[in-house]
Design an enzyme around this catalytic site. Structure first.
Site, mmCIF file in Angstrom:
data_model
loop_
_atom_site.group_PDB
_atom_site.id
_atom_site.type_symbol
_atom_site.label_atom_id
_atom_site.label_comp_id
_atom_site.label_asym_id
_atom_site.label_seq_id
_atom_site.Cartn_x
_atom_site.Cartn_y
_atom_site.Cartn_z
ATOM 1 N N ASN A 405 0.929 -3.107 1.570
ATOM 2 C CA ASN A 405 1.791 -4.271 1.471
ATOM 3 C C ASN A 405 3.178 -3.873 0.965
ATOM 4 O OD1 ASN A 405 2.915 -6.774 1.084
ATOM 5 N ND2 ASN A 405 1.088 -7.665 0.209
ATOM 6 N N ASP A 406 3.248 -3.496 -0.299
ATOM 7 C CA ASP A 406 4.558 -3.213 -0.888
ATOM 8 C C ASP A 406 5.268 -2.055 -0.206
ATOM 9 O OD1 ASP A 406 4.065 -5.222 -2.783
ATOM 10 O OD2 ASP A 406 2.882 -3.823 -3.982
ATOM 11 N N VAL A 407 4.514 -1.063 0.274
ATOM 12 C CA VAL A 407 5.148 0.129 0.841
ATOM 13 C C VAL A 407 5.764 -0.119 2.222
ATOM 14 C CG1 VAL A 407 3.729 1.723 -0.464
ATOM 15 C CG2 VAL A 407 2.998 1.037 1.814
ATOM 16 N N VAL A 408 5.558 -1.327 2.774
ATOM 17 C CA VAL A 408 6.202 -1.648 4.056
ATOM 18 C C VAL A 408 7.057 -2.906 3.928
ATOM 19 C CG1 VAL A 408 4.470 -0.575 5.546
ATOM 20 C CG2 VAL A 408 4.143 -2.937 4.822
ATOM 21 N N ALA A 446 1.963 -5.384 -6.371
ATOM 22 C CA ALA A 446 3.124 -5.651 -7.200
ATOM 23 C C ALA A 446 3.416 -7.142 -7.279
ATOM 24 C CB ALA A 446 4.336 -4.893 -6.669
#
Lengths: 479, 104
Positions: A405-408, A446
């Site tokens: 999720n957060d990494v994209v 996050a």
């Protein structure tokens, strides 16, 4: 072995003393050599074994040859007690290490780090009363060993609880002030214990109070730090354990301990810095800034979510040329790493080029995803690091995001109000089609809204990652 | 100023070891690929269990003539340190074993 061999600076030494120190030199060299080998993929495993051999050597020679100030060796009864304690620790440590699931690896590393910190704190606690009043240097290293070891212990235990989902984030703005005050009080008490000139034997209350304050500080220090920053915190705590061990080395004037401890401390600090760089944040920002709240980000219009049917997804993937799989912790949590490897193989058989894009902090620890995929027999060459895959993303037909999720999250580029603004991400939004496999519409670790979900190239495939992948594989097989 | 020089000379060996170890630690880690961050952290973690030497010395010269809290805490320290060392190296080896398997 007990013959006097010679004299240095007025101190007599025996053959045994000399052999003991020589073995420490070898142990220290093995630590350095081991860590050096550990930093290359081909030699890593051997490196770990060499470092372990160094530890075994130092343990053995200490047990056989160490003498106290009066020149007495370790009595036989004590040897048996030591062997029993080491036996208990070894059996438990070994069994847990062999049984733990690969997905739970970060928790376990955190737990073992906690035990190391606890050992250093206990050693310092027990050595404190033996120090001479006014011997500031011994008192200083003892007190520092106690503080750092305790913080590393309680902090790592909280980190362990958080990674294991047993402890939630507690964050309030005023905690910053409580933490800073507590730290100052702890340091002030520490300074008092060192410089008061009162014989340490009469300061038992003080050293136990210092232990309690340090343990509390460790808890409060890690408590507000949110999910995505956990890898940085673990690395930092790891560095602290190393420094605490080095303090123990000063207590006993033991060079192998000093070198081993400082080596780990320095390496841990560098690793912490590297990770902060991967997330584009400063260390101070991680510690004080306490990531992971809801965040006051600018409000985008949400747009609509588009779902995709399994059969459509199967067709889309089968007729693509380039597919990139972007795995996140959700993949690991669903134990779907073997299934994703099956999907990859079946697509490759149809002539599709499949690669994995690995974000430096994918999973719960840097490199964690690589370990998990390696467990599922994914070829090393297919794992592509973020910086290498990003330039090619516009040519990718389908980007499949599984449990990430957060990494994209494109908010890293265009939302200055987002807590992850400025963090390097995998440019999934540049791919021609995007399929996101997710359990539901929950936010990432996050806790930030992801506008990639509302992108018009995005199709959502809801459900448990493992069963969705299973169905997808079956669908492609039956085509 | 004089005190600084006095301090340096008194502890010159220790200061040499610290300075060189920091440099070594940085040098050894700097070029490590992201793939190995987790195993490296885990392996370094095991090395920090070197406090086990302190535990052995502590319990080794402990007075066994009567039962004391210190003895119990000392044994506890030794068990904790062993967990760190044995568990740390074992788990690192398990992780690295997986990297090896895919080579063939």
């Amino acid at each position: 072995m007990d013959e006097i061999l010679g004299t240095v600076n007025g101190m007599k030494f025996t053959l045994g003393d000399s052999i003991l120190e020589l073995s420490y030199l070898f142990a220290a060299l093995l630590f350095v050599w081991g860590l050096k080998l550990l930093s290359h993929p081909e030699t890593a495993r051997r490196g770990n074994l060499w470092a372990a051999a160094g530890m075994g050597l130092a343990m053995l020679t200490t047990l056989l040859l160490h003498k106290d100030h009066a020149g007495n060796g370790i009595p036989l009864t004590n040897v048996w007690i030591i062997l029993a304690a080491i036996g208990i620790g070894s059996v438990i440590g070994w069994i847990v290490a062999m049984r733990v699931k690969m997905t739970a690896m970060p928790q376990l590393v955190s737990f073992y780090n906690a035990t190391g910190g606890a050992a250093s704190a206990l050693v310092a606690l027990l050595e404190f009363p033996k120090a001479m009043a006014g011997d500031f240097t011994s008192l200083l290293v003892t007190v520092l060993g106690l503080i750092i070891g305790s913080v590393a212990f309680s902090g790592s235990m909280i980190a362990y609880g958080k990674l294991d989902g047993k402890v939630g984030d507690i964050f309030a703005g005023y905690m910053k002030y409580i933490n800073i005050s507590l730290m100052l009080i702890t340091l002030a008490l520490g300074a008092y214990l060192v410089f008061s000139g009162i014989p340490p034997i009469e300061l038992t209350w003080g050293i136990y109070l210092l232990l309690i304050l340090s343990l509390l500080y460790g808890v409060l220090f890690v408590m507000p730090i949110g999910g995505a920053d956990m890898p940085v915190v673990i690395s930092l705590l790891n560095a602290l354990t190393g420094i605490a061990a080095a303090m123990g080395g000063f207590i006993y004037s033991n060079e192998a301990m000093i070198l081993g401890g400082i080596l780990v401390g320095a390496a841990g600090m560098i690793l912490t810095m590297l990770m902060c760089k991967a997330m584009n944040r400063s260390l101070l920002n991680v510690i004080i800034g306490a990531f992971g709240g809801g965040g006051a980000s600018i409000s985008h219009e949400q747009g609509t979510i588009r779902e995709i049917q399994l059969s459509d997804a199967a067709v889309l993937l089968s007729y693509s040329q380039k597919v990139v799989i972007i795995p996140g912790y959700g993949l690991a949590a669903a134990q779907a790493q073997h299934m994703v490897h099956e999907l990859e193989e079946i697509l490759e058989a149809k002539g599709v080029n499949v690669r994995y894009a690995i974000h430096p902090v994918a999973g719960r620890m840097p490199g964690h995803m690589n370990v998990l995929l390696a467990e599922a027999d994914v070829q090393y060459e297919q794992l592509v690091e973020m910086d290498h895959i990003n330039p090619d993303m516009p040519n990718v037909d389908v980007a499949i995001i599984i449990g990430a999720n957060d990494v994209v999250n494109p908010a890293a580029y265009d939302d200055p109000g987002s807590p992850i603004y400025g963090m390097p991400i995998i440019n999934a939004h540049l791919a021609k089609n995007i399929i996101i496999m997710k359990r539901g519409m929950g936010k990432g670790y996050a806790g930030i809204e992801n506008f990639l979900f509302f992108n018009e190239k995005t199709r959502m495939l809801f459900g448990d990652a493992k069963s969705s992948l299973q169905k997808l594989v079956n669908e492609i097989k039956s085509m | 100023m004089e005190q600084v020089f006095q301090f340096f000379f008194t502890y010159k060996e220790a200061i040499f070891i610290i300075a060189l170890s920091i440099f070594l630690g940085i040098e050894v880690i700097s070029h490590v690929p992201a793939v190995l961050h987790t195993p490296l952290m885990s392996g370094a973690n095991a090395v920090s269990g070197v406090i086990i030497i302190g535990g052995i010395i502590l319990v080794g010269h402990a007075d066994l003539s009567h039962f004391s809290l210190s003895l119990v805490l000392g044994i506890l320290a030794l068990i904790f340190a062993t967990l760190n060392v044995v568990g740390g190296f074992a788990v690192t080896d398990r992780m690295l074993e997986m990297f090896k398997k895919k080579k063939k």
